[in-house]
Design a protein around this motif. Structure first.
Motif, mmCIF file in Angstrom:
data_model
loop_
_atom_site.group_PDB
_atom_site.id
_atom_site.type_symbol
_atom_site.label_atom_id
_atom_site.label_comp_id
_atom_site.label_asym_id
_atom_site.label_seq_id
_atom_site.Cartn_x
_atom_site.Cartn_y
_atom_site.Cartn_z
ATOM 1 N N ARG A 37 -14.645 2.185 11.157
ATOM 2 C CA ARG A 37 -13.977 3.035 10.177
ATOM 3 C C ARG A 37 -13.728 4.423 10.763
ATOM 4 O O ARG A 37 -12.629 4.977 10.644
ATOM 5 C CB ARG A 37 -14.811 3.164 8.906
ATOM 6 C CG ARG A 37 -14.121 4.040 7.857
ATOM 7 C CD ARG A 37 -15.045 4.798 6.937
ATOM 8 N NE ARG A 37 -16.110 5.446 7.644
ATOM 9 C CZ ARG A 37 -17.376 5.470 7.225
ATOM 10 N NH1 ARG A 37 -17.728 4.876 6.113
ATOM 11 N NH2 ARG A 37 -18.300 6.093 7.928
ATOM 12 N N LEU A 41 -10.201 6.595 11.482
ATOM 13 C CA LEU A 41 -9.934 7.983 11.081
ATOM 14 C C LEU A 41 -9.537 8.833 12.280
ATOM 15 O O LEU A 41 -8.608 9.648 12.198
ATOM 16 C CB LEU A 41 -11.147 8.588 10.378
ATOM 17 C CG LEU A 41 -11.410 8.064 8.971
ATOM 18 C CD1 LEU A 41 -12.787 8.488 8.489
ATOM 19 C CD2 LEU A 41 -10.321 8.541 8.014
ATOM 20 N N GLU A 57 -1.469 0.747 7.212
ATOM 21 C CA GLU A 57 -1.107 0.777 5.788
ATOM 22 C C GLU A 57 -1.286 -0.600 5.160
ATOM 23 O O GLU A 57 -1.740 -0.705 4.018
ATOM 24 C CB GLU A 57 0.315 1.290 5.609
ATOM 25 C CG GLU A 57 0.423 2.783 5.849
ATOM 26 C CD GLU A 57 1.840 3.317 5.808
ATOM 27 O OE1 GLU A 57 2.817 2.515 5.816
ATOM 28 O OE2 GLU A 57 1.989 4.560 5.781
ATOM 29 N N ALA A 62 -2.426 0.939 1.778
ATOM 30 C CA ALA A 62 -2.033 2.323 1.509
ATOM 31 C C ALA A 62 -0.513 2.422 1.402
ATOM 32 O O ALA A 62 0.213 1.616 1.982
ATOM 33 C CB ALA A 62 -2.532 3.229 2.626
ATOM 34 N N ASP A 66 -1.228 10.285 3.262
ATOM 35 C CA ASP A 66 -2.319 10.888 2.484
ATOM 36 C C ASP A 66 -3.172 9.809 1.830
ATOM 37 O O ASP A 66 -4.396 9.874 1.829
ATOM 38 C CB ASP A 66 -1.775 11.834 1.409
ATOM 39 C CG ASP A 66 -1.149 13.080 2.004
ATOM 40 O OD1 ASP A 66 -1.549 13.469 3.122
ATOM 41 O OD2 ASP A 66 -0.264 13.664 1.362
ATOM 42 N N ASP A 67 -2.511 8.812 1.275
ATOM 43 C CA ASP A 67 -3.206 7.688 0.666
ATOM 44 C C ASP A 67 -3.994 6.916 1.731
ATOM 45 O O ASP A 67 -5.109 6.472 1.479
ATOM 46 C CB ASP A 67 -2.194 6.771 -0.025
ATOM 47 C CG ASP A 67 -2.851 5.650 -0.806
ATOM 48 O OD1 ASP A 67 -3.878 5.902 -1.470
ATOM 49 O OD2 ASP A 67 -2.321 4.526 -0.759
ATOM 50 N N ARG A 69 -5.462 8.026 4.526
ATOM 51 C CA ARG A 69 -6.714 8.721 4.852
ATOM 52 C C ARG A 69 -7.761 8.444 3.776
ATOM 53 O O ARG A 69 -8.903 8.110 4.078
ATOM 54 C CB ARG A 69 -6.485 10.224 4.982
ATOM 55 C CG ARG A 69 -7.812 11.001 5.062
ATOM 56 C CD ARG A 69 -7.647 12.398 5.551
ATOM 57 N NE ARG A 69 -7.307 12.450 6.949
ATOM 58 C CZ ARG A 69 -8.161 12.167 7.949
ATOM 59 N NH1 ARG A 69 -9.382 11.793 7.689
ATOM 60 N NH2 ARG A 69 -7.773 12.241 9.194
ATOM 61 N N ARG A 70 -7.370 8.572 2.532
ATOM 62 C CA ARG A 70 -8.304 8.354 1.426
ATOM 63 C C ARG A 70 -8.797 6.904 1.415
ATOM 64 O O ARG A 70 -9.978 6.645 1.221
ATOM 65 C CB ARG A 70 -7.617 8.707 0.105
ATOM 66 C CG ARG A 70 -8.544 8.738 -1.090
ATOM 67 C CD ARG A 70 -7.899 9.320 -2.340
ATOM 68 N NE ARG A 70 -6.494 9.067 -2.542
ATOM 69 C CZ ARG A 70 -5.967 7.912 -2.993
ATOM 70 N NH1 ARG A 70 -6.750 6.918 -3.302
ATOM 71 N NH2 ARG A 70 -4.670 7.784 -3.150
ATOM 72 N N LYS A 71 -7.893 5.970 1.658
ATOM 73 C CA LYS A 71 -8.268 4.546 1.668
ATOM 74 C C LYS A 71 -9.236 4.248 2.809
ATOM 75 O O LYS A 71 -10.194 3.496 2.630
ATOM 76 C CB LYS A 71 -7.028 3.661 1.799
ATOM 77 C CG LYS A 71 -6.091 3.735 0.625
ATOM 78 C CD LYS A 71 -6.496 2.796 -0.457
ATOM 79 C CE LYS A 71 -5.466 2.842 -1.563
ATOM 80 N NZ LYS A 71 -5.325 1.586 -2.253
ATOM 81 N N GLU A 73 -11.297 6.407 4.280
ATOM 82 C CA GLU A 73 -12.570 7.079 3.974
ATOM 83 C C GLU A 73 -13.394 6.308 2.945
ATOM 84 O O GLU A 73 -14.618 6.303 2.994
ATOM 85 C CB GLU A 73 -12.316 8.502 3.467
ATOM 86 C CG GLU A 73 -11.810 9.437 4.528
ATOM 87 C CD GLU A 73 -11.342 10.787 3.995
ATOM 88 O OE1 GLU A 73 -11.216 11.703 4.819
ATOM 89 O OE2 GLU A 73 -11.112 10.921 2.765
ATOM 90 N N ASN A 74 -12.717 5.646 2.007
ATOM 91 C CA ASN A 74 -13.405 4.964 0.907
ATOM 92 C C ASN A 74 -13.453 3.447 1.046
ATOM 93 O O ASN A 74 -13.847 2.753 0.107
ATOM 94 C CB ASN A 74 -12.730 5.334 -0.422
ATOM 95 C CG ASN A 74 -12.836 6.804 -0.714
ATOM 96 O OD1 ASN A 74 -13.902 7.395 -0.574
ATOM 97 N ND2 ASN A 74 -11.728 7.422 -1.081
#
Length: 108
Positions: A37, A41, A57, A62, A66-67, A69-71, A73-74
């Motif tokens: 992971r 990043l 993606e 995603a 922006d989406d 990066r968040r996906k 990270e989580n």
């Protein structure tokens, strides 16, 4: 000449060997799902080419950077276990079912 599933799997294995031999950061030597992971990043921060961006993606479901990066990270870390197993040689093949599922966007 058409490419077969066996050709595709052989190509994946060759790329894994090449990536491990050229892994100066050490992410692929004995990777954990969390390290994979973090590598995603890092690669995102360094900039993805258009092909890698499409793959990221798709893998992380995603819709934009922006989406993405968040996906990443989580993400549920378990999503990286099959990749880790493939990198470590714990599995020898990628099944046709998994290839078709990825191609159609389904999760198994």
């Amino acid at each position: 000449m058409s490419v077969t599933i066996d050709d595709y799997i052989r190509s994946i294995k060759e790329e894994i060997i090449f990536a491990k031999q050229n892994d100066v950061r050490g992410f692929l030597v004995k990777p954990s799902p969390a390290q994979l992971r973090n590598l995603c990043l890092l690669l995102l921060d360094e900039g993805l080419n258009s092909n890698d961006k499409v793959i990221f993606e798709s893998f992380f479901s995603a819709t934009n950077e922006d989406d993405l990066r968040r996906k990443i990270e989580n993400v549920d870390i378990d999503k990286f276990r099959p990749i880790r197993n493939l990198l470590e040689g714990a599995i020898d093949t990628v099944s046709y079912t998994h290839l078709r599922a990825h191609e159609t966007g389904r999760n198994l």
